[in-house]
Design a protein around this motif. Structure first.
Motif, mmCIF file in Angstrom:
data_model
loop_
_atom_site.group_PDB
_atom_site.id
_atom_site.type_symbol
_atom_site.label_atom_id
_atom_site.label_comp_id
_atom_site.label_asym_id
_atom_site.label_seq_id
_atom_site.Cartn_x
_atom_site.Cartn_y
_atom_site.Cartn_z
ATOM 1 N N LEU A 125 0.849 -1.193 0.000
ATOM 2 C CA LEU A 125 0.000 0.000 0.000
ATOM 3 C C LEU A 125 0.889 1.248 0.000
ATOM 4 O O LEU A 125 1.933 1.280 0.641
ATOM 5 C CB LEU A 125 -0.906 0.021 1.236
ATOM 6 C CG LEU A 125 -1.886 -1.138 1.368
ATOM 7 C CD1 LEU A 125 -2.626 -1.047 2.693
ATOM 8 C CD2 LEU A 125 -2.876 -1.142 0.209
ATOM 9 N N ASP A 126 0.467 2.258 -0.714
ATOM 10 C CA ASP A 126 1.239 3.498 -0.798
ATOM 11 C C ASP A 126 0.898 4.398 0.391
ATOM 12 O O ASP A 126 0.223 5.421 0.251
ATOM 13 C CB ASP A 126 0.925 4.204 -2.121
ATOM 14 C CG ASP A 126 1.786 5.443 -2.334
ATOM 15 O OD1 ASP A 126 2.847 5.531 -1.692
ATOM 16 O OD2 ASP A 126 1.379 6.310 -3.128
ATOM 17 N N VAL A 127 1.372 3.996 1.580
ATOM 18 C CA VAL A 127 1.086 4.722 2.810
ATOM 19 C C VAL A 127 2.395 4.956 3.565
ATOM 20 O O VAL A 127 3.170 4.026 3.791
ATOM 21 C CB VAL A 127 0.115 3.940 3.724
ATOM 22 C CG1 VAL A 127 -0.103 4.690 5.030
ATOM 23 C CG2 VAL A 127 -1.214 3.709 3.014
ATOM 24 N N ASP A 128 2.639 6.195 3.948
ATOM 25 C CA ASP A 128 3.828 6.550 4.710
ATOM 26 C C ASP A 128 3.543 6.288 6.184
ATOM 27 O O ASP A 128 2.812 7.039 6.839
ATOM 28 C CB ASP A 128 4.184 8.024 4.488
ATOM 29 C CG ASP A 128 5.491 8.422 5.182
ATOM 30 O OD1 ASP A 128 6.132 7.556 5.796
ATOM 31 O OD2 ASP A 128 5.845 9.619 5.099
ATOM 32 N N SER A 129 4.131 5.220 6.715
ATOM 33 C CA SER A 129 3.940 4.856 8.115
ATOM 34 C C SER A 129 5.186 4.115 8.570
ATOM 35 O O SER A 129 5.647 3.199 7.886
ATOM 36 C CB SER A 129 2.706 3.960 8.265
ATOM 37 O OG SER A 129 2.436 3.681 9.617
ATOM 38 N N TYR A 153 4.569 6.193 13.820
ATOM 39 C CA TYR A 153 4.262 7.484 13.216
ATOM 40 C C TYR A 153 3.746 7.273 11.798
ATOM 41 O O TYR A 153 4.403 6.640 10.967
ATOM 42 C CB TYR A 153 5.522 8.348 13.196
ATOM 43 C CG TYR A 153 5.382 9.716 12.564
ATOM 44 C CD1 TYR A 153 4.221 10.461 12.671
ATOM 45 C CD2 TYR A 153 6.457 10.284 11.874
ATOM 46 C CE1 TYR A 153 4.108 11.720 12.103
ATOM 47 C CE2 TYR A 153 6.367 11.551 11.309
ATOM 48 C CZ TYR A 153 5.181 12.261 11.419
ATOM 49 O OH TYR A 153 5.077 13.506 10.857
ATOM 50 N N THR A 154 2.575 7.820 11.514
ATOM 51 C CA THR A 154 1.990 7.751 10.174
ATOM 52 C C THR A 154 1.724 9.168 9.687
ATOM 53 O O THR A 154 0.681 9.756 9.983
ATOM 54 C CB THR A 154 0.688 6.929 10.182
ATOM 55 O OG1 THR A 154 0.927 5.653 10.777
ATOM 56 C CG2 THR A 154 0.166 6.740 8.758
ATOM 57 N N PRO A 155 2.679 9.752 8.945
ATOM 58 C CA PRO A 155 2.479 11.113 8.424
ATOM 59 C C PRO A 155 1.250 11.245 7.529
ATOM 60 O O PRO A 155 0.680 12.333 7.415
ATOM 61 C CB PRO A 155 3.769 11.377 7.639
ATOM 62 C CG PRO A 155 4.793 10.468 8.254
ATOM 63 C CD PRO A 155 4.017 9.235 8.623
ATOM 64 N N ASP A 156 0.827 10.157 6.893
ATOM 65 C CA ASP A 156 -0.331 10.211 6.003
ATOM 66 C C ASP A 156 -1.655 10.231 6.757
ATOM 67 O O ASP A 156 -2.708 10.460 6.139
ATOM 68 C CB ASP A 156 -0.319 9.013 5.047
ATOM 69 C CG ASP A 156 0.638 9.217 3.884
ATOM 70 O OD1 ASP A 156 1.145 10.346 3.722
ATOM 71 O OD2 ASP A 156 0.891 8.256 3.135
ATOM 72 N N ASP A 157 -1.624 9.967 8.048
ATOM 73 C CA ASP A 157 -2.845 10.063 8.844
ATOM 74 C C ASP A 157 -3.178 11.515 9.118
ATOM 75 O O ASP A 157 -2.312 12.404 9.027
ATOM 76 C CB ASP A 157 -2.693 9.311 10.169
ATOM 77 C CG ASP A 157 -2.911 7.817 10.016
ATOM 78 O OD1 ASP A 157 -3.432 7.399 8.966
ATOM 79 O OD2 ASP A 157 -2.560 7.068 10.947
#
Length: 443
Positions: A125-129, A153-157
């Motif tokens: 998945l293309d998610v920054d975490s 830490y999930t900057p995309d959240d």
């Protein structure tokens, strides 16, 4: 103290004689479903017994997160992360969405390892975490006194404003031809040759080909009146907001003792990281076996109590005639009293951990009823027993953030399109087909 005031949505005066789909419930799930269906050119009516976004959709924390999600929700939440940034443009109204990032604190090596292992759920998945060190954690939250090993830490959240978002989605649906009917409780439905053919509301009958029940904490009662069993109970979550504060963290933070996120008005929404109250009610006994895995897994987060709620719910009938007033007309809105004890502890913990919070004051406290199901995974499913009836409920405190994607998935099911994600884990039949109840959240 009552919950924060949502942006008012004035309901339509005219009751349509016929639409393609009736959506029961004007929360974020119901309105998101209506928006998706209306964008496909279907005639839709949203029937809300009270006001749009008035219950848990307007009383929650406002988090839009994939971090720490149940693995079964992750693919759907990944879609929601893509949908939220588009909502203001799609609807023409403010949602308050902000991709601020969310951090879950890890205070032990074991906790750090659990979060690190959870990241496997995001592969592909293309998610920054990612996991961050104690040093990185301190940079994100200067002055933080919590002894941590690091954080997830999930900057995309991000976050959005509950008092804005559901109203924005409802107005967006209305702009595309959807009827928004407030103070219009649905008493039941009619069928023709075994297929859904109409809903009966307090204001009259609306013919339709499909019905989506997105009634939140009321869904089990509605389905029960039709002979459909949905194990569902309510959990009381208490929340507060502060006055505007300068110098507070921009990144949203979770710890066991408190959770805090910056609001659009410059204040903070704060709640306990884990403590919730569960009123023992008659259905607690009916669903006791269903919820045993939940009690074993979530015992630290749930406090059982006996209150007047037991007798209030005992007086609510399970069945009623369609030409008589239904329970939904006598209970327009759930606006429970919050736990001051839980909120005082959370705010004290926030001030102790982040001394900057000592510079502000509590502006408001409120409570909200979370609609839960035994595995804390939503039900997004057709009702096999009643062709044409669908249900989207049981989001168990995770519904606000995932709402736009849940609405798209439900629209897929109603129209027969290829589902956005595999809906198998969200089927209602899992509670009756022998599937083992597995609880992942709250690790």
């Amino acid at each position: 103290m009552p919950s924060p005031r949502s942006v008012p949505v004035i309901g339509d005066e005219t009751l349509p004689e016929k639409v393609d789909v009736v959506v029961i419930g004007g929360g974020i799930i119901g309105c998101s479903t209506a928006l998706e269906l209306a964008e496909r050119g279907l005639k839709v009516a949203v029937c809300e017994k009270g006001n749009i976004g008035r219950e848990q959709s307007g009383q929650n924390w406002g988090w839009v997160r994939i971090g720490r999600r149940d693995s079964r929700e992750v693919p759907l939440m990944a879609e929601a992360l893509r949908l939220w940034p588009e909502l203001e443009k799609r609807t023409g109204h403010a949602t308050g969405y902000n991709r601020c990032g969310i951090v879950f604190s890890c205070t032990s090596d074991a906790e750090y390892a659990r979060y690190e292992a959870w990241l496997e759920n995001l592969k592909g998945l293309d998610v920054d975490s990612r996991m961050i060190s104690a040093g990185e954690y301190k940079k994100l939250f200067p002055g933080n006194t919590l002894d941590v090993k690091g954080g997830h830490y999930t900057p995309d959240d991000g976050c959005a404003e509950p008092q804005l978002a559901t109203a924005a989605i409802a107005e967006g649906a209305r702009a595309k031809g959807c009827y928004i009917l407030t103070e219009c409780a649905v008493r039941g439905l009619e069928t023709t040759a075994g297929q859904v053919s109409a809903v009966v509301t307090e204001r009259g009958t609306i013919a339709c080909q499909a019905i989506v029940l997105a009634g939140g904490a009321w869904s089990s009662l509605f389905l029960g009146s039709l002979g459909v069993r949905l194990p569902q109970l309510r959990v009381l979550n208490s929340v507060l907001r502060t006055e505007p504060l300068e110098g507070g963290p921009d990144t949203t933070l979770w710890t066991w003792d408190f959770a805090a996120r910056k609001r659009k008005d410059g204040g903070y929404t704060i709640a306990s990281g884990q403590a919730n109250l569960v009123d023992v009610v008659p259905k607690s006994f009916s669903y006791f076996i269903d919820y045993l895995p939940t009690l074993k897994h979530e015992w630290r987060a749930l406090s059982l109590r006996f209150s007047s709620r037991f007798f209030e719910e005992a007086r609510i009938p399970n069945k009623w005639a369609l030409n008589e007033e239904s329970p939904f007309e006598y209970h327009r809105s759930l606006d429970p009293v919050p736990s001051r004890k839980i909120l005082d502890r959370a705010f004290e913990a926030a001030c102790r951990t982040m001394p900057v919070f000592r510079k502000t004051k509590v502006a408001q406290r409120w409570g909200g009823y979370i609609d839960t199901v035994p595995d804390a995974v939503p039900v997004i499913s057709p009702i096999e027993k009643i062709p044409g009836l669908f249900v989207a409920t049981g989001f168990s405190g995770h519904g606000f953030g995932i709402g736009p994607a849940a609405g798209r998935l439900m629209a897929n099911l109603v129209t027969g399109e290829k589902p956005l994600v595999d809906p198998h884990n969200f089927r209602l039949s899992r509670f009756s087909d022998g599937t083992k109840t597995v609880v992942e959240c709250g690790f």
